[in-house]
Design an enzyme around this catalytic site. Structure first.
Site, PDB file in Angstrom:
ATOM      1  N   LYS A  13       0.835  -1.216   0.000  1.00  0.00           N
ATOM      2  CA  LYS A  13       0.000   0.000   0.000  1.00  0.00           C
ATOM      3  C   LYS A  13       0.866   1.261   0.000  1.00  0.00           C
ATOM      4  CE  LYS A  13      -2.465  -0.612   3.736  1.00  0.00           C
ATOM      5  NZ  LYS A  13      -1.975  -1.826   4.394  1.00  0.00           N
ATOM      6  N   ARG A  89      -9.968   1.614   8.866  1.00  0.00           N
ATOM      7  CA  ARG A  89      -9.595   0.278   9.335  1.00  0.00           C
ATOM      8  C   ARG A  89     -10.810  -0.438   9.926  1.00  0.00           C
ATOM      9  NH1 ARG A  89      -3.991   0.734   9.080  1.00  0.00           N
ATOM     10  NH2 ARG A  89      -2.851  -0.564  10.495  1.00  0.00           N
ATOM     11  N   ARG A 124      11.763  -5.590   7.597  1.00  0.00           N
ATOM     12  CA  ARG A 124      11.405  -4.227   7.210  1.00  0.00           C
ATOM     13  C   ARG A 124      12.060  -3.231   8.170  1.00  0.00           C
ATOM     14  NH1 ARG A 124       5.238  -2.130   6.585  1.00  0.00           N
ATOM     15  NH2 ARG A 124       5.025  -2.629   8.786  1.00  0.00           N
ATOM     16  N   ARG A 157      10.226  -1.518  13.329  1.00  0.00           N
ATOM     17  CA  ARG A 157       9.039  -1.184  14.114  1.00  0.00           C
ATOM     18  C   ARG A 157       8.826  -2.224  15.199  1.00  0.00           C
ATOM     19  NH1 ARG A 157       4.308   0.366   9.870  1.00  0.00           N
ATOM     20  NH2 ARG A 157       3.101  -0.725  11.464  1.00  0.00           N
ATOM     21  N   ARG A 168      -1.980  -8.398  14.015  1.00  0.00           N
ATOM     22  CA  ARG A 168      -2.438  -7.348  13.098  1.00  0.00           C
ATOM     23  C   ARG A 168      -3.163  -7.954  11.894  1.00  0.00           C
ATOM     24  NH1 ARG A 168       3.054  -4.567  12.181  1.00  0.00           N
ATOM     25  NH2 ARG A 168       1.978  -3.215  10.721  1.00  0.00           N
TER      26      ARG A 168
HETATM   27  P1  AMP Z   1       0.272   0.928   9.812  1.00  0.00           P
HETATM   28  O1  AMP Z   1       1.457   1.818   9.755  1.00  0.00           O
HETATM   29  O2  AMP Z   1      -0.812   1.277   8.833  1.00  0.00           O
HETATM   30  O3  AMP Z   1       0.641  -0.549   9.764  1.00  0.00           O
HETATM   31  O4  AMP Z   1      -0.409   1.163  11.263  1.00  0.00           O
HETATM   32  C1  AMP Z   1       0.304   0.890  12.455  1.00  0.00           C
HETATM   33  C2  AMP Z   1      -0.625   0.872  13.644  1.00  0.00           C
HETATM   34  O5  AMP Z   1      -1.233   2.168  13.816  1.00  0.00           O
HETATM   35  C3  AMP Z   1      -1.804  -0.089  13.568  1.00  0.00           C
HETATM   36  O6  AMP Z   1      -1.458  -1.416  13.920  1.00  0.00           O
HETATM   37  C4  AMP Z   1      -2.757   0.548  14.578  1.00  0.00           C
HETATM   38  O7  AMP Z   1      -2.339   0.322  15.906  1.00  0.00           O
HETATM   39  C5  AMP Z   1      -2.574   2.029  14.282  1.00  0.00           C
HETATM   40  N1  AMP Z   1      -3.487   2.511  13.217  1.00  0.00           N
HETATM   41  C6  AMP Z   1      -3.144   2.980  11.982  1.00  0.00           C
HETATM   42  N2  AMP Z   1      -4.223   3.339  11.272  1.00  0.00           N
HETATM   43  C7  AMP Z   1      -5.293   3.087  12.067  1.00  0.00           C
HETATM   44  C8  AMP Z   1      -6.705   3.228  11.908  1.00  0.00           C
HETATM   45  N3  AMP Z   1      -7.241   3.710  10.763  1.00  0.00           N
HETATM   46  N4  AMP Z   1      -7.512   2.858  12.943  1.00  0.00           N
HETATM   47  C9  AMP Z   1      -7.012   2.396  14.097  1.00  0.00           C
HETATM   48  N5  AMP Z   1      -5.686   2.217  14.328  1.00  0.00           N
HETATM   49  C10 AMP Z   1      -4.830   2.556  13.320  1.00  0.00           C
END
Ligand code: AMP
Length: 216
Positions: A13, A89, A124, A157, A168
């Site tokens: 993405k 999400r 990563r 991370r 996740r």
């Molecule tokens: P990402 O970088 O998209 O993998 O997001 C990392 C983490 O941020 C996720 O595992 C959630 O804890 C939080 N997060 C990111 N976007 C959202 C969202 N739209 N709703 C809720 N939590 C989010």
């Protein structure tokens, strides 16, 4: 042009969002990047709570996410549109968005098998301030463990461990069907356009498909 990218973590993405952002001159907005930059900027009770949730693979409450995203898309650079990566999400986030008149034109779902996700996620590395992403094997930085642009240290991370990744992925599976069905029904009503793309294909093939789709 308002676009949503949906897919497992590490389905590409971020890479596709960057490509679309450069080609169509609209910003890429990743809620994960926004949250991480908030955590980097301030240490308060609230940001520590957010960090704890992210590190353990839990979702951040919808009200916090909605307020962050609304603030971001009200900025001038979003006038011609944006690409959302990691939002919505939950079905609640999608519905609140619609209620607030934040209309979406295109939804792109990137499909990748679960086992490929683990391969892509372990290894990563990110540059925390910019959100630039590398991979020790598939996309290494020019200099080991250093960001190509700033030379600053790259980090892994905390939520990129096997156990948290699994959590996740389960969280994604739980919400995905509802969100996809929601956008598919909007597609049927001609309210937006929806496409599924095999994200295991070569980068240029995926990008060609995206360009063709965004011309519709
Ligand atoms: P990402 O970088 O998209 O993998 O997001 C990392 C983490 O941020 C996720 O595992 C959630 O804890 C939080 N997060 C990111 N976007 C959202 C969202 N739209 N709703 C809720 N939590 C989010």
């Amino acid at each position: 042009m308002k676009i949503i990218l949906i897919g497992y973590p590490c389905s590409g993405k971020g890479t596709q969002a960057k490509f679309i952002s450069n080609k169509y001159k609209i910003p890429k907005i990743s809620t994960g990047d926004l949250l991480r930059s908030i955590i980097l900027k301030k240490t308060t009770k609230d940001t520590l709570e957010i960090k704890k949730k992210i590190d353990s693979g839990q979702l951040i409450p919808d009200n916090i996410i909605i307020s962050i995203i609304q603030k971001r898309i009200s900025k001038k650079d979003c006038l011609n549109g944006y690409i959302l990566d990691g939002f919505p999400r939950t079905i609640n986030q999608a519905k609140i968005m619609e209620k607030n008149n934040l209309k979406i034109d295109y939804v792109i779902e990137l499909l990748i098998p679960k086992k490929s996700v683990l391969k892509r996620m372990l290894g990563r590395q990110i540059h925390e301030k910019s959100g630039r992403v590398y991979h020790k094997i598939y996309n290494p930085p020019k200099q080991k463990n250093k960001d190509d642009i700033t030379g600053e240290k790259l980090v892994t991370r905390k939520d990129d461990t096997k156990q948290i990744i699994q959590k996740r992925l389960n969280e994604y599976d739980f919400f995905k069907k509802k969100i996809i069905n929601y956008y598919k029904s909007k597609h049927k009503l001609n309210k937006l356009k929806f496409i599924k793309i095999n994200a295991k294909k070569k980068l240029f093939i995926i990008q060609k498909k995206i360009i063709k789709f965004l011309k519709k």
